[in-house]
Structure formats: structure tokens, C-alpha cells
Scaffold this motif. Structure first.
Motif, PDB file in Angstrom:
ATOM      1  N   LEU A 119       0.847  -1.189   0.000  1.00 50.77           N
ATOM      2  CA  LEU A 119       0.000   0.000   0.000  1.00 50.77           C
ATOM      3  C   LEU A 119       0.889   1.248   0.000  1.00 50.77           C
ATOM      4  O   LEU A 119       0.629   2.215  -0.719  1.00 50.77           O
ATOM      5  N   ARG A 120       1.944   1.183   0.800  1.00 50.54           N
ATOM      6  CA  ARG A 120       2.901   2.303   0.844  1.00 50.54           C
ATOM      7  C   ARG A 120       3.579   2.471  -0.498  1.00 50.54           C
ATOM      8  O   ARG A 120       3.676   3.566  -1.032  1.00 50.54           O
ATOM      9  N   ARG A 121       4.028   1.351  -1.063  1.00 51.23           N
ATOM     10  CA  ARG A 121       4.832   1.413  -2.271  1.00 51.23           C
ATOM     11  C   ARG A 121       3.993   1.741  -3.504  1.00 51.23           C
ATOM     12  O   ARG A 121       4.333   2.627  -4.284  1.00 51.23           O
ATOM     13  N   LEU A 122       2.874   1.017  -3.668  1.00 48.75           N
ATOM     14  CA  LEU A 122       2.047   1.200  -4.868  1.00 48.75           C
ATOM     15  C   LEU A 122       1.275   2.503  -4.833  1.00 48.75           C
ATOM     16  O   LEU A 122       1.154   3.205  -5.817  1.00 48.75           O
ATOM     17  N   LEU A 123       0.675   2.770  -3.676  1.00 56.09           N
ATOM     18  CA  LEU A 123      -0.281   3.873  -3.618  1.00 56.09           C
ATOM     19  C   LEU A 123       0.235   5.070  -2.837  1.00 56.09           C
ATOM     20  O   LEU A 123      -0.469   6.081  -2.731  1.00 56.09           O
ATOM     21  N   SER A 124       1.416   4.941  -2.266  1.00 54.21           N
ATOM     22  CA  SER A 124       1.962   6.005  -1.416  1.00 54.21           C
ATOM     23  C   SER A 124       0.954   6.410  -0.348  1.00 54.21           C
ATOM     24  O   SER A 124       0.811   7.588  -0.029  1.00 54.21           O
ATOM     25  N   VAL A 125       0.250   5.427   0.158  1.00 53.49           N
ATOM     26  CA  VAL A 125      -0.771   5.698   1.172  1.00 53.49           C
ATOM     27  C   VAL A 125      -0.309   5.114   2.496  1.00 53.49           C
ATOM     28  O   VAL A 125       0.234   4.010   2.537  1.00 53.49           O
ATOM     29  N   ASP A 126      -0.509   5.877   3.557  1.00 50.91           N
ATOM     30  CA  ASP A 126      -0.186   5.398   4.897  1.00 50.91           C
ATOM     31  C   ASP A 126      -1.155   4.271   5.257  1.00 50.91           C
ATOM     32  O   ASP A 126      -2.359   4.491   5.314  1.00 50.91           O
ATOM     33  N   PRO A 127      -0.639   3.074   5.496  1.00 49.86           N
ATOM     34  CA  PRO A 127      -1.546   1.933   5.702  1.00 49.86           C
ATOM     35  C   PRO A 127      -2.179   1.912   7.088  1.00 49.86           C
ATOM     36  O   PRO A 127      -3.046   1.075   7.343  1.00 49.86           O
ATOM     37  N   LEU A 128      -1.760   2.806   7.976  1.00 50.38           N
ATOM     38  CA  LEU A 128      -2.268   2.714   9.349  1.00 50.38           C
ATOM     39  C   LEU A 128      -3.782   2.914   9.387  1.00 50.38           C
ATOM     40  O   LEU A 128      -4.323   3.849   8.797  1.00 50.38           O
ATOM     41  N   GLY A 129      -4.454   2.034  10.090  1.00 52.94           N
ATOM     42  CA  GLY A 129      -5.910   2.118  10.176  1.00 52.94           C
ATOM     43  C   GLY A 129      -6.445   0.746  10.528  1.00 52.94           C
ATOM     44  O   GLY A 129      -5.690  -0.231  10.580  1.00 52.94           O
ATOM     45  N   PRO A 130      -7.733   0.648  10.782  1.00 53.36           N
ATOM     46  CA  PRO A 130      -8.302  -0.655  11.173  1.00 53.36           C
ATOM     47  C   PRO A 130      -8.254  -1.660  10.014  1.00 53.36           C
ATOM     48  O   PRO A 130      -8.228  -1.271   8.852  1.00 53.36           O
ATOM     49  N   PHE A 131      -8.224  -2.949  10.369  1.00 54.28           N
ATOM     50  CA  PHE A 131      -8.219  -3.999   9.350  1.00 54.28           C
ATOM     51  C   PHE A 131      -9.434  -3.901   8.422  1.00 54.28           C
ATOM     52  O   PHE A 131      -9.378  -4.301   7.273  1.00 54.28           O
TER      53      PHE A 131
END
Lengths: 499, 499
Positions: free
Chosen positions: B387-399
Motif C-alpha cells: 500500500l505504501r509502495r504502490l499507492l503512497s498511502v499510509d496503511p495505518l488504520g483498522p483492518f
């Protein structure tokens, strides 16, 4: 090791049929409430495919072997009773050969189409031509069923709706009603003329507000919305399955009473369905066994409870809340509206005094047709003569308000009509008994608490399922066999007093 | 005398299954839209009973004999193609033994229950424990299916959703998107920062008004309300049968766009369903054949048509009529709202630029799982890294906004995800081709006439049913095999220009 392997296999079979019929129930409910018109042919094909499949399952040879083997197994109590019900249902089914069942399907299809057309065209002859083959099928079925069950043909037809009941009991019971009802109706009409006219409610009554009101009343009557719902349709009905009962009604924005009272009727059917014995679900023992008992449950809410002073007391504030305040919503006035007598040609619009005579007319007519005493071409003249004589009503009017008003015979449902008047007796007798058992009933109902009514019925009737035939059930619930006494007393009490 | 008796029997069999599945479709639609919660166990039992019965019908030995005999019969044209589709479906079915199919049902049930719980508790470990057996079943099924079809395991899973398509084609195609999309997204975000902020519509937007608007838009898009309807539900879907298509959406009174755009998406699915070849109804030839093609039809309405200047021109007055005038309803502003880029963690909330990367992430993950390159315990870390690499999005959050956000894998639907990005390509390629074929498209759409879009698609795609695999269908409809070209051009044209 179980000693009832064959019986157990039959139980599994019935459970499976119940599950498959659940899907038919959903499809039928959807067809009558939500389905777009263009979906009709595909839906008909789909439902027919499942019907055929169920017929095939019923015809599997292994099932016949299970029935034979189960005869030898030691069954006790409810299991024995359940097996007896299974066997009788199979006997009835087996009496009608496949070819006759198919002729019946075709004849019903043709008659239904002709009926819809004839109601539009106000024409008898084309309908009669399409209906005659169905009457032939019905007579033949009645004869075969009668042979198989050792019954007169009409009794055999009755057996499918009202196990154990014979015309020899129905005829004198209905004759008795005919003896006292006309005079009582005359007295009631005279009293009505002397009394003040009821104030008419002033509409419009928005459908959404009517719907909310109906749902409120259903909740007050104990309907379980976790296992059922209310929808709109053209012809009101109760459908679904005991685990998920679907009521449907129609809203007339000019008059809220038909939907409200109709919903109370359907709620009676629905509560019965929702409270059938859950442990036996899917088995004949858990089924409603008697059409009269079923109609009776509906009429307890519609005709016994609704026009009671205590109930209108509880209803009045709900009406004001739904539609704003009106003079017509005063409890006394509501009661006058609900008890108003208006003799007319149409059964479903009839008041509680003239309704029984509509039913008697139909029972006489279907009996005469099954015995071939009259033919389909004789029906209109016969109908008009009886309507004049029994109901003192001018029969002139379209066929759609005459012999084409009910769909029962067009669907081949001969033998069902007695249930409507027997149901009125059931309702009156149960309500009288319930009233005796519950001295604080009026106080509680006036405060909006109708729970005691449902509790009394659940214990004595609903949860009994198909354990007893009509008379036995009434004996157990009320201490007496079914009779017209309670109905007569209730009608006299409501209508014979001068205001 | 017919020379294709065995094939004719197979046609009848498929028609019957189609009819029975009609009842499943109605029951499922009802379960998701109207069923009271208490009805759930009975409904599950009923639907399972019919599923079992259909399985039994599929396993009848006579059917195997028909298949064998039909191989020898002279079949031509569509009949030959229909038979080929029947045979392939049977081959896929036969590859999975009954015991494995049952293990799968049980594993799905357990995984679904664990999924719902884990989303509430935000816990991975208990979910992983329940999901792992399903992944084992999926791997085993993929291996068996692969053996039967002569395919790699992942290709075998793909074959069920996307006949003829292999990972050897998907992987480079998706790699190509990954090559140009990140840079384009960066450009688009930069351009968005320089452009004026769109004006937010001001709510509330009453559900009833939203529903009327959605129905109006559905009608404009050519949905046939004589053979379908719109309802409300929790998770939007298109269900029903081609003869009676049921759409369902959910209304958020704070924001009308999700329901409106979601309904346009479902209308694309629905119009495809409504326009599949009617003469072959119930046969494999009349079915939608490719998941990408199905998603493509939905995306043509949702992603191609909706954000077009001509369409927002037609939409603007409908919004004013539904909700009253607002500055936000100006066509230019609507277009900005519909084209807004907002990278985030949730696939179904993603914009058209970031959406493909969500799909690519899932396809990589399911491929790695099927090949046993990773295990269920590795998923969260793997997910976050991509998610970080492909979308540059911070993955932190609920499952529930991470690896538990989609239900596909929990239902065992491995191999479906590629359809979402392939569908985006289908949509862009079809729309570009359609636009070339119809020079007056914008003028007509701006005037509220979307008929040309449906007419073009009906002829070239919908009415083709299952005649061709994805690439062949695209070749015939657009003159080219499926590629990412049209999608790239469309996204560049919409997002790469500086405003």
C-alpha cells in the motif's frame, strides 16, 4: 438405534418440502407486491418448475416404501399424530391421478383468464364456457376423492379444508343461522335508523400515514416484526412462511378503514402462522389444520376485538396522531362506523350481520353444482333469486359484483366457503370464552394492551397446530363444540338493543 | 426427426436449472432488501435445500449419458457453441469432487463469520485461523482444476471468471498500467492543487428524493422498469434474473453522490443483464461470459459517461429539480466533484486514478497466496508494504479498511479481482470506440438522450451473450484486442492537463 427409521425419513422429506415451499412463498409474495409486470412469464415458469420438481419428489418410489415401513414402526404421541396427518394428506393426493391434476391446472388457467375478461366485459356466456370444464374436473375429483375416503363427494371436497367436518353438520348449523339472522338484521336496521348517523371521517388519509398506523396496530396486536412485514398490494393477503410472515394490504386515501380493518384481519392470520408449534416446523403437525380455525383467528381481531368499546378507546388517540384530530375519531362514533349495517351485493364489503348470508348463498350454490343439481348456465338466475330471498338485496348490477365477485370457484377452491361462516362462529365462541377467562380484558385493551388476547389464543389454539380437528379444538379451547350460540349472542348484544 | 435428441435434452435441463435459479435470485434479493432479521435461519435452510436439489439434478447419471451422446450429434453455429459452453462448465464442475465442494462451503461459512467479527474487533489472528482452511481448499481446488483443464493453478481459478484469459497476459498488462499510472497520478494531484476547490453540495438530501433521482437517471440510461426495479439495501448490488433485474443501493442523506454514481454503476450491470440474448435464455450461450466484460458495462456508465461534460450538463437540471438549486450543481463544479482525486486505503471509495492500483495490489496478493509464496499470517505486513509502495498511502488504520475491507477472498472468490481493472480497460476502450462511431454523441447526451450508448453496446456486446471470450469480443466490438491504451488516454485527457 432408532426404531422409526422410515418415519424419520418421512420427517426429513417433509422438512425438505417445507424448505422448497419457502421459496415458492417468497416468490408468490414478491409477485403480488414488488414484481414488475414484465417479469410475470419468467416467474410463472420458475414457480411451475419448482412445483413440478416437488411433485416428482412426492412421487419417488422410495417414499411409498417409507410409508409402508413406517406403518410397522412404534410411534407414540405427537409422532403418531404427525404420521396420521402425513398419511391422510398422501391419501388425498393419491386419489387424484396425475392426468386429472394436469387437466385441473389447465382448466384453472383457462377459467382465470376468462374470469378476468368477463368481469371487464360483464359477460356470462364466455366465462361459463371456460368454467364448465373446471366444474367437470371438480365433480370428477370429488367423486374419486369420495371413493378413496369413503365420503360423499361434497364431504370429500370439504375434507381438504376442514378435516372431519361433513355437510350433514354444516347444513343444519347454517340453517340455524338462517333462522335467527334475518329478524335480527331487521331489528338492527330499525335501531340504526333511530340512532344518530355516524360522523364520516374526512380525508384524504395519506398512504404513508395509514401504513404507519397499520404497523402500530399490528404491533399492538402482537405481530412480530422481527419475523414478518407489511407491504402494499392489489388484493390483501397473508403469505410467507411461519418464520417470516408477509402481510399485504391496499390503501385508499379517501377512506382509512378498509386498510386498517383489513390489516387487523390479516394480523389474525399472521399471528396464527407466527405461533404455530415451532418444534414441529415443516411437519403436518405444525400446519394450520382447519380453514375455519384460520379464518376464525383473523375474525377475532377484525370482528370481535375491533368494534369493542375498549379497543376503539385505544384506537382513537392513534387515529388523531396519524391524521390529526377529527370529530369522527371519538370512540363512540368509531364504534358506530365499525358496527354500521349496510346490506349489499358484495361479500367482502358486507357487515357482520349480512356477511353470513353471503356465505350461505355460496355454500348452497357450490353444493348444488357439485351434486349436478344445477349447471354453470343456471348460476346467474339461481344467484339472483337467492340474493333477493336470503339478503333482500336487489341483485341488479354487473357480474363482477354478482357471481363473478369471488375468485374461489374459478381457482377450483370448492369446499372452502363454509370456513368463512364457521370462522365467524369460531371467533365469537373463542372471544366469549376468552372474555370469561380474563375479567380485566377491557381495562387492559382500553390501555392499548392486547397481549392477553394473543396469549390466550396462542396457548389454546395457535400452538396446538394440527393436533385436533375443528370440533375437538373448540371443545378444548372453549369447553364446547362449535356452535352458532356465541355468534348469535354477540350479534344480538351489539345490534338488537334500541339505542 | 431431430438429430440432436441428447443435446435437446441438455437444453431442457439447462432451462430447468435457470428456472430454479430464478427462485434463488428472488430469495437472495429479498434477503438483502426486505427480509426481517428473524427470517434468516429459515431462508438459509430453504436456499440450501434448493442448492442441494440442483446439485442432485446436475449429478443425475442420465445427464452424463446425454453429454456423451451429444458429442456424436451434428451441431452447428450457436448450438455448437452453446454445447461447448455446457461442456466446459461441466468440466470445471466435475474437477471439484463433492467432498471438496462441501469443505469449501463449510470453510466459507466459518471465514465469513470470523470476518464479520474480526472487522468489529479489529483483530487479525482469529480471522487468519478461520480463513486458513479456506485458503487450503482454494489451493487444492486450483490444483485439481488446473490438472483437469491443463492450466496453472492461478489460471484455472481465472478461467471460472474470465474464460481464455491467463496470468501470462494479465501480469504484463497490469505492469504496463503500473508503469504510467503513478506519474499521471502525481501530475493530476499537482493540477488539482492549482485548480479551484470544488464547491461541496449542501445536504441533507432526503432519501426519497435521491431515490426518485436515481430512478430518473436509470430511465435516462435506458433501464427497463417493466423488467426490473430499484430497492434499498446495505451493500449495493445487481441481482434478479435477465427478465426481472433487481438493483439495490443505499442512500446517505449527507451525500447524494455515492448512491447516484453507485446506481449508474449497477445500471450498467443491469442493462447488460436485461439485454442478454433472449432467444437463448437459460442456456450458457445467453449468460454473461466474462467478469471483466460485466464490470466494463458498469464502468462505462459510472466512469466513462458520468464525468463527461455532456452528461453533467444533462444531470444538473435533474439535481436542481430533486434538491433545489445550489451552486454545487453547476456542470463545471459537478465535473470537478466527479473527477476529484483522493488517494486512500479503501478500494470502493477510490477515484479512477488510484483504483487500478488497489486492484493490482489484490491480484498480486491472491496470486502469491495461491502459489503458496505467502501464508495468511503474512498478509497484513505484505499489504501494508504494498500500500505504501504502490499507492503512497499510509496503511495505518483498522483492518476493516485494510486487508479485511473486501469480502471476495472470504467467500472464496479468488481470481475475480483482475476483472475490475480489465473492466476499466473494457469501459475506456468501448467508450472511445463508441465515441468515434457516434459523432453527435455529446449533443444527444447533453440533451438527456443516452440511447445511442445503450444501442451501441447492445448490438456489439450485450446481445452477444457468451459467444466470444473477452479478447475476441473486444476485437469485434472495437476493432482491437483489449489493452490499457484507451484507459491511459482517457485518464491523461481528463487529468494530465493543467487547469
Amino acid at each position: 438405534m432408532s426404531q422409526s427409521l422410515a418415519y424419520d425419513a418421512l420427517v426429513t422429506h417433509h422438512r425438505r418440502i417445507h424448505d422448497l415451499e419457502h421459496l415458492q412463498a417468497v416468490a408468490t409474495w414478491d409477485r403480488l407486491t414488488h414484481m414488475p409486470p414484465g417479469g410475470a412469464p419468467a416467474r410463472a415458469a420458475a414457480q411451475a418448475a419448482l412445483t413440478m420438481l416437488v411433485k416428482q419428489l412426492q412421487a419417488e418410489p422410495v417414499l411409498a416404501r417409507h410409508f409402508e415401513a413406517a406403518e410397522q414402526e412404534p410411534l407414540l404421541g405427537d409422532a403418531a399424530l404427525n404420521f396420521a396427518r402425513m398419511r391422510q394428506a398422501r391419501r388425498i393426493e393419491a386419489a387424484i391421478p396425475q392426468a386429472l391434476a394436469e387437466r385441473r391446472e389447465l382448466a384453472v388457467g383457462a377459467a382465470m383468464a376468462a374470469w378476468a375478461q368477463a368481469r371487464q366485459d360483464n359477460a356470462w356466456a364466455p366465462f361459463a364456457a371456460a368454467w364448465a370444464p373446471l366444474v367437470v374436473v371438480v365433480r370428477e375429483s370429488a367423486a374419486r376423492l369420495g371413493d378413496a375416503l369413503g365420503l360423499q363427494p361434497m364431504d370429500a371436497l370439504l375434507e381438504r379444508w376442514e378435516p372431519g367436518l361433513r355437510m350433514a353438520r354444516v347444513t343444519p348449523l347454517f340453517a340455524e343461522v338462517q333462522r335467527w339472522l334475518p329478524q335480527l338484521t331487521e331489528q338492527a336496521l330499525a335501531a340504526q335508523v333511530r340512532a344518530p348517523l355516524p360522523i364520516e371521517p374526512i380525508g384524504p388519509f395519506p398512504a404513508a400515514a395509514q401504513r404507519r398506523l397499520c404497523e402500530q396496530v399490528m404491533a399492538m396486536l402482537g405481530f412480530d416484526f422481527n419475523a414478518g412485514r407489511l407491504d402494499t398490494t392489489i388484493h390483501p393477503f397473508t403469505g410467507g412462511v411461519p418464520e417470516d410472515v408477509r402481510l399485504a394490504t391496499r390503501f385508499d386515501e379517501a377512506d382509512f378503514l378498509p386498510a386498517l380493518i383489513g390489516t387487523m384481519h390479516e394480523t389474525g392470520h399472521a399471528r396464527y402462522q407466527q405461533n404455530l408449534p415451532r418444534d414441529w416446523l415443516g411437519q403436518p403437525l405444525a400446519g394450520p389444520h382447519s380453514a375455519a380455525l384460520h379464518e376464525g383467528q383473523a375474525l377475532i381481531f377484525e370482528r370481535q376485538l375491533a368494534p369493542e368499546p375498549a379497543f376503539v378507546q385505544a384506537l382513537a388517540p392513534m387515529l388523531r396522531q396519524a391524521f390529526g384530530p377529527q370529530a369522527a375519531f371519538e370512540p363512540d362514533n368509531l364504534m358506530r362506523l365499525l358496527r354500521r349495517i349496510r346490506p349489499g351485493r358484495v361479500r367482502v364489503a358486507a357487515d357482520e350481520l349480512t356477511y353470513p348470508l353471503h356465505v350461505i348463498l355460496r355454500v348452497e350454490l357450490e353444493h348444488a353444482l357439485v351434486k349436478s343439481e344445477i349447471e354453470v348456465d343456471d348460476v346467474p338466475a339461481w344467484w339472483d333469486e337467492r340474493l333477493r330471498r336470503l339478503l333482500s338485496v336487489d341483485p341488479l348490477g354487473p357480474f363482477s359484483q354478482g357471481p363473478l365477485q369471488d375468485p374461489h370457484w374459478v381457482q377450483g377452491m370448492f369446499g372452502y366457503f363454509p370456513a368463512y361462516l364457521l370462522g365467524a362462529m369460531v371467533a365469537a365462541q373463542c372471544f366469549a370464552s376468552l372474555r370469561r377467562d380474563l375479567p380485566d380484558l377491557d381495562t387492559r385493551v382500553a390501555a392499548g394492551d392486547c397481549k392477553p388476547v394473543g396469549d390466550w389464543l396462542a396457548l389454546r389454539i395457535w400452538q396446538q397446530g394440527a393436533r385436533h380437528d375443528l370440533d375437538e379444538m373448540m371443545q378444548q379451547a372453549t369447553g364446547e363444540s362449535l356452535s352458532d350460540n356465541a355468534l348469535r349472542k354477540q350479534l344480538e348484544q351489539r345490534h338488537a338493543r334500541s339505542d
